[in-house]
Enzyme design. Structure first.
Site, short mmCIF file in Angstrom:
data_model
loop_
_atom_site.label_atom_id
_atom_site.label_comp_id
_atom_site.label_asym_id
_atom_site.label_seq_id
_atom_site.Cartn_x
_atom_site.Cartn_y
_atom_site.Cartn_z
N LEU A 154 11.51 -19.51 -5.43
CA LEU A 154 10.34 -18.82 -4.88
C LEU A 154 9.08 -19.08 -5.71
O LEU A 154 9.10 -18.95 -6.93
CB LEU A 154 10.62 -17.32 -4.86
CG LEU A 154 9.47 -16.43 -4.37
CD1 LEU A 154 9.25 -16.60 -2.87
CD2 LEU A 154 9.74 -14.97 -4.71
N ASP A 166 0.83 -1.20 0.00
CA ASP A 166 0.00 0.00 0.00
C ASP A 166 0.87 1.26 0.00
O ASP A 166 2.00 1.24 0.50
CB ASP A 166 -0.88 -0.04 1.27
CG ASP A 166 -2.09 0.87 1.14
OD1 ASP A 166 -2.29 1.46 0.06
OD2 ASP A 166 -2.82 1.00 2.13
N HIS A 218 2.75 3.96 -8.90
CA HIS A 218 2.60 2.53 -9.24
C HIS A 218 3.83 2.02 -9.98
O HIS A 218 4.26 0.88 -9.80
CB HIS A 218 1.33 2.32 -10.06
CG HIS A 218 0.08 2.59 -9.27
ND1 HIS A 218 -0.14 2.03 -8.03
CD2 HIS A 218 -1.00 3.38 -9.52
CE1 HIS A 218 -1.31 2.45 -7.57
NE2 HIS A 218 -1.85 3.28 -8.44
C1 FPP Z 1 -1.87 0.35 -3.27
O1 FPP Z 1 -1.40 1.69 -3.26
C2 FPP Z 1 -1.30 -0.35 -4.39
C3 FPP Z 1 -2.01 -0.91 -5.39
C4 FPP Z 1 -3.49 -0.90 -5.46
C5 FPP Z 1 -1.33 -1.58 -6.51
C6 FPP Z 1 -0.18 -2.44 -6.14
C7 FPP Z 1 0.60 -2.63 -7.38
C8 FPP Z 1 1.94 -2.70 -7.42
C9 FPP Z 1 2.81 -2.72 -6.24
C10 FPP Z 1 2.61 -2.77 -8.76
C11 FPP Z 1 2.37 -4.10 -9.41
C12 FPP Z 1 3.17 -4.18 -10.62
C13 FPP Z 1 3.71 -5.29 -11.14
C14 FPP Z 1 4.56 -5.14 -12.33
C15 FPP Z 1 3.51 -6.64 -10.60
P1 FPP Z 1 -2.48 2.85 -3.38
O2 FPP Z 1 -2.63 3.21 -4.80
O3 FPP Z 1 -3.74 2.42 -2.70
O4 FPP Z 1 -1.77 3.98 -2.57
P2 FPP Z 1 -2.48 5.06 -1.67
O5 FPP Z 1 -3.22 4.31 -0.60
O6 FPP Z 1 -1.33 5.86 -1.13
O7 FPP Z 1 -3.38 5.84 -2.56
#
Ligand code: FPP
Length: 252
Positions: free
Chosen positions: A143, A32, A49
């Site tokens: 993994l 997150d 992201h």
């Molecule tokens: C939450 O942060 C994150 C997500 C909803 C997406 C997680 C995705 C990734 C870590 C990238 C995946 C990519 C690959 C290539 C596998 P948020 O957007 O909710 O952050 P915020 O709470 O600060 O708004």
């Protein structure tokens, strides 16, 4: 000596601290804080992201190198469709790119990739890439990396219930015989041990529909660090902290 060396000597390929028998088999991550990481820097959320996906690649490599067996990452939930279309597109494009370039992304690792979630809601490109990459990596013995993608714990359980009901209607199973073990065979995570440790970054202290059946005895670690800032050192510290916990599974 750095903390990474204390726990795991990457060069020597062995643990240098006694956490024998205490290494988690399965770690879950709720990554997150990508959006907040970007906003704080005056950047668009898509950049958060992008940074988050780079962090994920580093952490996957690290987990493979230290001998972790299972890592499940909550990359897109069944609730994430409520985000603006542009943000959804960014996330899907990042995933598509990662899978399209899997040979390069995973070079030098022994990672096996699998996807859990409702694949029907995904783009044609993802539905093409997923079986390709699962096949490509199926003999890798390091993994086991699971992407929870269009995943929700409640919809996973409902999916299992529907399949069991179908099997019962077809007389393949007698409802009286349904045990916990049989039920688990209908989950996306069949044959995967329950997560020992679940890490959520960015300060939120909730589980947000992640592996809700499987996590009843998981240890949780909530960190204030935004996901793009999460490092190998944070992972090493998380494992070290986990190794010191006393798990009782409801006993004494
Ligand atoms: C939450 O942060 C994150 C997500 C909803 C997406 C997680 C995705 C990734 C870590 C990238 C995946 C990519 C690959 C290539 C596998 P948020 O957007 O909710 O952050 P915020 O709470 O600060 O708004």
């Amino acid at each position: 000596m750095s903390l990474l060396d204390v726990i795991f000597n990457l060069k020597a390929g062995k643990y240098t601290e006694d956490i024998s028998g205490k290494m988690p088999a399965h770690i879950g991550i709720i990554p997150d804080g990508n959006g907040r990481w970007a906003s704080r820097r005056g950047l668009p959320r898509s950049m958060g992201h992008r940074a988050g996906s780079n962090t994920l690649k580093r952490i996957v490599t690290y987990c493979d190198r230290i001998g972790l067996k299972y890592l499940t990452v909550y990359v897109f939930s069944t609730e994430n469709w409520d985000r603006p279309q542009e943000e959804i597109n960014t996330l899907m494009k990042l995933l598509e790119g990662y899978l399209q370039n899997a040979e390069k992304e995973l070079a030098g690792t022994n990672v096996r990739i699998r996807i859990i979630g409702d694949l029907e809601g995904l783009s044609p490109e993802l539905r093409k890439q997923i079986p390709r990459v699962e096949e490509l990596t199926k003999n890798n013995s390091g993994l086991n990396l699971f992407f929870a993608l269009n995943y929700g714990g409640r919809s996973e359980i409902l999916h299992a219930v529907r399949e069991i009901a179908d099997d019962a209607a077809a007389s393949k199973i007698n409802p009286k015989d349904i045990t916990k073990e049989i039920f688990e065979k209908y989950l996306y995570t069949k044959d995967v041990p329950d997560p020992d440790l679940i890490i959520r970054t960015s300060g939120e202290m909730r589980t947000s529909n992640f592996l809700i059946w499987q996590s009843v005895y998981s240890e949780y670690l909530f960190l204030n660090t935004r996901w793009p800032d999460f490092t190998e050192r944070d992972m090493a510290e998380a494992i070290r902290g986990y190794a010191k916990r006393n798990r009782r599974y409801g006993g004494i």
